[in-house]
Design a protein around this motif. Structure first.
Motif, PDB file in Angstrom:
ATOM      1  N   ALA A 170      16.416  43.518  25.676  1.00  0.00           N
ATOM      2  CA  ALA A 170      17.418  45.709  25.725  1.00  0.00           C
ATOM      3  C   ALA A 170      17.200  45.504  27.225  1.00  0.00           C
ATOM      4  O   ALA A 170      17.678  46.237  27.971  1.00  0.00           O
ATOM      5  CB  ALA A 170      16.280  45.974  24.923  1.00  0.00           C
ATOM      6  N   ALA A 171      16.111  44.498  27.818  1.00  0.00           N
ATOM      7  CA  ALA A 171      15.938  44.743  29.112  1.00  0.00           C
ATOM      8  C   ALA A 171      16.673  43.776  30.583  1.00  0.00           C
ATOM      9  O   ALA A 171      17.357  43.830  31.220  1.00  0.00           O
ATOM     10  CB  ALA A 171      14.006  45.273  29.790  1.00  0.00           C
ATOM     11  N   VAL A 172      16.772  43.021  29.047  1.00  0.00           N
ATOM     12  CA  VAL A 172      16.908  41.437  30.563  1.00  0.00           C
ATOM     13  C   VAL A 172      18.566  41.385  30.444  1.00  0.00           C
ATOM     14  O   VAL A 172      19.379  41.216  31.200  1.00  0.00           O
ATOM     15  CB  VAL A 172      16.363  40.697  29.982  1.00  0.00           C
ATOM     16  N   ASP A 173      19.341  41.556  29.065  1.00  0.00           N
ATOM     17  CA  ASP A 173      20.477  41.158  28.792  1.00  0.00           C
ATOM     18  C   ASP A 173      21.208  42.503  28.583  1.00  0.00           C
ATOM     19  O   ASP A 173      21.487  43.742  27.931  1.00  0.00           O
ATOM     20  CB  ASP A 173      20.573  40.593  27.488  1.00  0.00           C
ATOM     21  N   LYS A 174      22.502  42.247  29.780  1.00  0.00           N
ATOM     22  CA  LYS A 174      22.730  43.699  29.459  1.00  0.00           C
ATOM     23  C   LYS A 174      24.426  43.783  28.991  1.00  0.00           C
ATOM     24  O   LYS A 174      24.899  44.360  29.159  1.00  0.00           O
ATOM     25  CB  LYS A 174      23.645  43.665  31.250  1.00  0.00           C
ATOM     26  N   ARG A 175      24.687  42.551  27.869  1.00  0.00           N
ATOM     27  CA  ARG A 175      25.362  43.147  27.225  1.00  0.00           C
ATOM     28  C   ARG A 175      25.098  43.962  25.964  1.00  0.00           C
ATOM     29  O   ARG A 175      26.019  44.121  25.310  1.00  0.00           O
ATOM     30  CB  ARG A 175      25.957  41.163  26.455  1.00  0.00           C
ATOM     31  N   LEU A 176      24.001  44.020  25.634  1.00  0.00           N
ATOM     32  CA  LEU A 176      23.268  44.954  23.898  1.00  0.00           C
ATOM     33  C   LEU A 176      23.736  45.724  24.705  1.00  0.00           C
ATOM     34  O   LEU A 176      24.208  46.893  25.331  1.00  0.00           O
ATOM     35  CB  LEU A 176      22.116  44.797  23.997  1.00  0.00           C
ATOM     36  N   ALA A 177      24.661  46.282  23.279  1.00  0.00           N
ATOM     37  CA  ALA A 177      24.840  48.330  23.425  1.00  0.00           C
ATOM     38  C   ALA A 177      24.196  48.934  22.883  1.00  0.00           C
ATOM     39  O   ALA A 177      23.660  49.986  23.167  1.00  0.00           O
ATOM     40  CB  ALA A 177      26.357  48.541  22.169  1.00  0.00           C
ATOM     41  N   GLY A 178      22.851  48.268  22.072  1.00  0.00           N
ATOM     42  CA  GLY A 178      21.817  49.065  21.136  1.00  0.00           C
ATOM     43  C   GLY A 178      20.923  47.990  20.519  1.00  0.00           C
ATOM     44  O   GLY A 178      21.588  47.363  19.966  1.00  0.00           O
ATOM     45  N   ALA A 179      19.898  48.598  20.684  1.00  0.00           N
ATOM     46  CA  ALA A 179      18.855  47.871  19.620  1.00  0.00           C
ATOM     47  C   ALA A 179      18.102  48.605  18.945  1.00  0.00           C
ATOM     48  O   ALA A 179      17.509  49.583  19.348  1.00  0.00           O
ATOM     49  CB  ALA A 179      17.767  47.149  20.860  1.00  0.00           C
TER      50      ALA A 179
ATOM     51  N   ALA B 246       9.794  47.529  28.590  1.00  0.00           N
ATOM     52  CA  ALA B 246      10.163  48.502  28.675  1.00  0.00           C
ATOM     53  C   ALA B 246      10.514  49.177  29.736  1.00  0.00           C
ATOM     54  O   ALA B 246      11.684  50.660  29.531  1.00  0.00           O
ATOM     55  CB  ALA B 246       9.320  49.335  27.693  1.00  0.00           C
ATOM     56  N   PRO B 247       9.921  49.327  30.856  1.00  0.00           N
ATOM     57  CA  PRO B 247      10.690  50.298  32.333  1.00  0.00           C
ATOM     58  C   PRO B 247      12.150  49.887  32.578  1.00  0.00           C
ATOM     59  O   PRO B 247      12.531  50.036  33.306  1.00  0.00           O
ATOM     60  CB  PRO B 247       9.996  50.847  32.930  1.00  0.00           C
ATOM     61  N   LEU B 248      12.336  48.948  32.248  1.00  0.00           N
ATOM     62  CA  LEU B 248      13.644  47.897  32.609  1.00  0.00           C
ATOM     63  C   LEU B 248      14.232  48.021  31.557  1.00  0.00           C
ATOM     64  O   LEU B 248      15.620  46.774  31.950  1.00  0.00           O
ATOM     65  CB  LEU B 248      13.061  45.782  32.867  1.00  0.00           C
ATOM     66  N   VAL B 249      14.262  48.628  30.424  1.00  0.00           N
ATOM     67  CA  VAL B 249      15.707  48.789  29.056  1.00  0.00           C
ATOM     68  C   VAL B 249      17.055  49.003  29.702  1.00  0.00           C
ATOM     69  O   VAL B 249      16.654  50.415  30.678  1.00  0.00           O
ATOM     70  CB  VAL B 249      14.617  49.349  28.053  1.00  0.00           C
ATOM     71  N   LYS B 250      17.593  48.549  29.519  1.00  0.00           N
ATOM     72  CA  LYS B 250      18.896  49.719  29.689  1.00  0.00           C
ATOM     73  C   LYS B 250      19.986  49.808  28.837  1.00  0.00           C
ATOM     74  O   LYS B 250      20.594  50.284  28.996  1.00  0.00           O
ATOM     75  CB  LYS B 250      20.135  48.170  30.644  1.00  0.00           C
ATOM     76  N   CYS B 251      19.324  49.495  27.626  1.00  0.00           N
ATOM     77  CA  CYS B 251      20.347  49.795  26.400  1.00  0.00           C
ATOM     78  C   CYS B 251      19.486  50.593  25.666  1.00  0.00           C
ATOM     79  O   CYS B 251      18.384  51.244  25.854  1.00  0.00           O
ATOM     80  CB  CYS B 251      20.907  48.436  25.571  1.00  0.00           C
TER      81      CYS B 251
END
Length: 545
Positions: free
Chosen positions: A184-193, A223-228
């Motif tokens: 969730a932090a590294v892979d920008k392709r995820l829509a949600g986790a 956790a602070p880097l989560v993008k989705c």
């Protein structure tokens, strides 16, 4: 170890793309309306220094009824111990998703008993022991790096599959939830986790335990880097779980991701995780990029000897009911969580109150909003001592009575072997001789965390415990006590006379012994009490004498 706590640099030069998947389809078949494709592929090129050539096993599945439809894929990282879970794949397919999972251990059917993910990941990372991680500091060779890299390469493989939407969802449980946080932090392709955490670091031992410990702290670092958006799930009184500690991980996730927390005080969410309505609503909104869920908020005011709490739910969803959970003192996993119904007030808020006692231990409070569609979301955790509240407090008056007839189900929960996952929902009430009400476990073993609550702890070191039980048949039953200080279990097997009477049983501390025959000195550190066999006994009262 610097790389370990610096995920940005750790993954700086990592490319999730697959240069040569070398995909080998093993079989394609249909079972119970689900179409499966089993395959091997190469997630890591042999050119990477220090990483051995590795073949990973995967399964892709979708419902036969969805043939020709474009589906949202759900990626399921295999749990560390159980690996491939075909039932979990099928459950998501029945919900209308395509499902994908992967494992370095092969199909799992021929794996050695007790084999975990770590050994395979370590082999791929070209080292055997976690000690190498500490001595060399080369975290890129750890099983967590390999596991996470494997998952991202698997998502790249999925991009080559037809009839799939481009933004996948992820569902991970157990220790694999730490991998989910990394993705969730590294892979920008995820829509949600959706991440179900069931364990905490201090419960792990041995080499595998050290790896799990590292995984949890990897989740903290990422956790602070989560993008989705993340649906952060857990349970409070699993014997391996500390709600307050895991809230600290959730609190690090950036608010702008619209991540939400769903904690349960009575039911371990690992049971029926794939069937949870929480996942349905969250995934539906995340896949549509329309996550309008907002975290409920909680505020409190002090008046005389009471704390008044106001819980504000998400205005976008209809509320079924709102529960305030409070616990006075105690270790995180041994707290006697008390449930209080909150009532609707002005401006869509729900209000309730709890007593404020003059005790040195903190009081823990959080609110859970249960929505009409099955979703439950939680507020932040409030942790305050009487001194921090700076308000008049009631003097603590110990109650010698842990349970009395008519006390309902709130004093009890049920536990099972090993994990001691508590489930209040399995407590049953029935009437015994003279029409007196008692409690029993419908599933599991009848248990109570009240001995660890400062309001119900024994007053005197020489206290005995008195239990009134009814058993229609003669036999024996076992009383088990958990010492929260040394995490020891003491037990006492006691005869049952049977018949239509309530039998009074009085036991001194010295009657309880560990498996090594060490006698209990007193009840002062006891946090949990539960009963083993027979399952049909009724308990009408428990008290200190």
């Amino acid at each position: 170890m610097a790389d370990f706590f610096d995920p940005v640099n750790l993954w700086l030069n990592f490319d999730p793309a697959l240069t040569d998947a070398d995909l080998n389809i093993l079989s394609e078949y249909e079972r119970d309306g689900i179409q499966y494709r089993e395959f091997f592929f190469s997630p890591f090129p042999t050119a990477v220094p220090g990483v051995a050539p590795t073949r990973a096993f995967g399964i892709f599945a979708r419902s036969a009824a969805d043939a020709g439809k474009t589906l949202t894929p759900v990626f399921l990282p295999g749990d560390a111990d159980t690996g491939i879970d075909r039932e979990w794949l099928a459950a998501f397919c029945r919900k209308g998703y395509a499902a994908l999972t992967v494992d370095l251990r092969g199909s799992g059917e021929g794996a050695a008993r007790g084999a975990t993910f770590y050994a395979a990941a370590d082999a791929a990372a070209n080292y055997a022991l976690i000690d190498d991680l500490y001595t060399t500091g080369v975290v890129k060779k750890s099983c967590w790096y390999i596991w996470s890299a494997l998952c991202m390469r698997t998502l790249s493989l999925a991009e080559t599959f037809p009839d799939l939407r481009p933004r996948p969802l992820l569902a991970a449980k157990g220790i694999a939830a730490s991998v989910g946080m990394i993705l969730a932090a590294v892979d920008k392709r995820l829509a949600g986790a959706a991440l179900l955490f069931c364990n905490e670091p201090q419960t792990y031992a041995g080499d595998d335990g050290a790896k799990r410990f590292a995984g949890i702290f990897s989740a903290i670092a990422n956790a602070p880097l989560v993008k989705c958006p993340v649906l952060f799930m857990g349970a409070t009184n699993d014997d391996r779980f500390s709600f307050a500690n895991f809230y600290e991980i959730f609190a690090r996730i950036p608010p702008e991701t619209n991540s939400v927390m769903s904690m349960s005080a009575g039911l371990c969410r690992e049971v029926g995780f794939a069937e949870s309505t929480d996942l349905d609503l969250f995934f539906e909104a995340a896949a549509a990029d329309d996550l309008r869920l907002s975290k409920p908020t909680i505020h409190f005011t002090v008046s005389e000897n009471k704390l008044y709490f106001s819980i504000k739910p998400c205005a976008a969803l209809p509320v079924k009911h709102c529960i305030l959970y409070c616990a006075y003192g105690g270790e995180a996993r041994d707290r006697n969580w008390e449930r209080k119904e909150a009532f609707a007030g002005a401006d869509g808020e729900f209000i309730t109150a709890v007593d404020s006692f003059d005790i040195p231990d903190p009081i823990y409070i959080y609110g859970a909003v249960h929505y009409e569609f099955g979703l439950s979301l939680c507020t932040r955790v409030i942790k305050k001592t009487a001194a921090e509240l700076n308000a008049p407090c009631k003097p603590l008056v110990h109650s010698h009575l842990l349970y009395a007839p008519g006390g309902g189900r709130d004093s009890f929960t049920t536990v099972d072997n090993g994990c001691l996952i508590h489930r209040k929902e399995n407590v049953e009430l029935a009437r015994g001789p003279l029409g007196i009400e008692g409690a029993r476990a419908g599933i599991g073993k009848l248990a109570t965390f009240k001995p660890g609550d400062p309001r119900f702890s024994p007053l005197l070191a020489g206290s005995a415990i008195q239990i009134n039980v009814y058993s229609p048949a003669a036999g024996t039953f076992v009383v088990v006590l958990k010492d929260g200080k040394d995490v020891r279990y003491y037990s006492k097997e006691t005869p049952l006379c049977g018949g239509e009477i309530w039998q009074k049983i009085v036991l001194d501390p010295s009657a309880f012994k560990t498996s090594e025959k060490v006698a209990l000195v007193d009840f002062s550190d006891i946090k949990l009490l539960y009963f083993e066999r027979p399952a049909d006994i009724l308990v009408s009262s428990i008290l200190w004498t």
